[in-house]
Every structure is written in structure tokens, then in C-alpha cells.
Motif scaffolding. Structure first.
Motif: not given
Length: 151
Positions: A17-18, A21-22, A25, A81-82, A104-105, A112, A114
Motif C-alpha cells: 500500500a505504501e 500510494h507513493e 501522492s 493512504k488516500s 484509497e490504498v 494491497s 486499491v
């Protein structure tokens, strides 16, 4: 018939997820390298990568047509993580009065989940719900997941 609506879907991915999301984001400009057949370019127009209030312009191919979308990053929630993008200019606004894309993850035991949400207001009742746009973001999600799995 309401002009307001929401379409959403979940996609299971192998990436954490990290890491996923990165990408949205902090590094959306790398997405055009990952899936150049769908995203031709991502340019920063205002602000800084990874900051709320930044304005990003996307050059992409949707439904076989080269398109442009200028979006403002309304919200980045690192803990949950959104990321929320609001379309402020571009081809999508030919059909929709307003459009938001929320990603959103969430971490699972393996990989993960999504969750994509597209909130919209149509210009009129003849406009179809953005299901092809939802499929587009699903396809981009899968391309990014494949890329992260190789890294």
C-alpha cells in the motif's frame, strides 16, 4: 434521474500500500513512464509534487482519444493512504460539471487493495456515467502494480 453520481471499484494488487500510494501522492509524473500507451505525460503547473493544492496536467488516451485533464490535488492523507484529485480543466469537463477521483490504498496480509471512487455531476441527463473512465484507472492501476512488482 440524478445528475450527481459515484462509481467505484476495488482492485487487488501485489504491491505494498505504501509503495503504490507513493506513486499517486508524490510521484505521479513517473506514471507516464510506466504506462505510456495510456498516460503520455504528467506536468506540474503549480505547487510541488506531493503537496495538497498542487496543480497537475495529465495528457492521456481515453476511449481511443487523446485527452487532457488539469487537476488540483485536494487532499493527501499519508496515514490512510488516500489522494483526492479534482478536475478543474480539460476534456472531461465537456461532459461533467464536476469530477473528483479518489484513490484509497489499504494494506492486506499479502499485497494491497486499491479503492477508486469517481464522484461526478453530469452537465445533463444525456451524459453517461463515467464507467469507461473507471476502467481506465483500473488499467493504469494494474500497469503500476506490474511495474512495482518488477522493481
Amino acid at each position: 434521474m440524478s445528475l450527481f453520481g459515484k462509481v467505484e471499484t476495488d482492485i487487488e494488487i501485489k504491491a505494498s500500500a505504501e509503495k503504490f500510494h507513493e506513486v499517486f501522492s508524490c510521484r505521479p509524473h513517473h506514471i507516464s513512464n510506466v504506462c505510456p500507451d495510456k498516460i503520455q505525460g504528467v506536468a506540474l503547473h503549480e505547487g510541488d509534487w506531493g503537496n495538497e493544492g498542487s496543480v497537475i496536467c495529465w495528457d492521456y488516451v481515453h476511449d481511443g482519444k487523446t485527452s487532457v485533464a488539469k487537476e488540483i490535488i485536494e487532499a493527501i492523507d499519508m496515514e490512510n493512504k488516500s489522494v483526492t484529485f479534482k478536475v478543474i480543466e480539460g476534456d472531461l469537463l465537456e461532459h461533467y460539471k464536476s469530477l473528483k477521483l479518489i484513490i484509497e490504498v489499504s494494506q492486506k496480509d499479502e499485497g494491497s487493495l486499491v479503492h477508486w471512487i469517481i464522484q461526478y455531476e453530469k452537465l445533463n441527463e444525456d451524459v453517461v456515467d463515467p464507467h469507461t473512465l473507471l476502467q481506465f484507472v483500473v488499467d493504469v492501476t494494474k500497469d503500476i502494480d506490474s511495474h512495482l512488482a518488477q522493481a
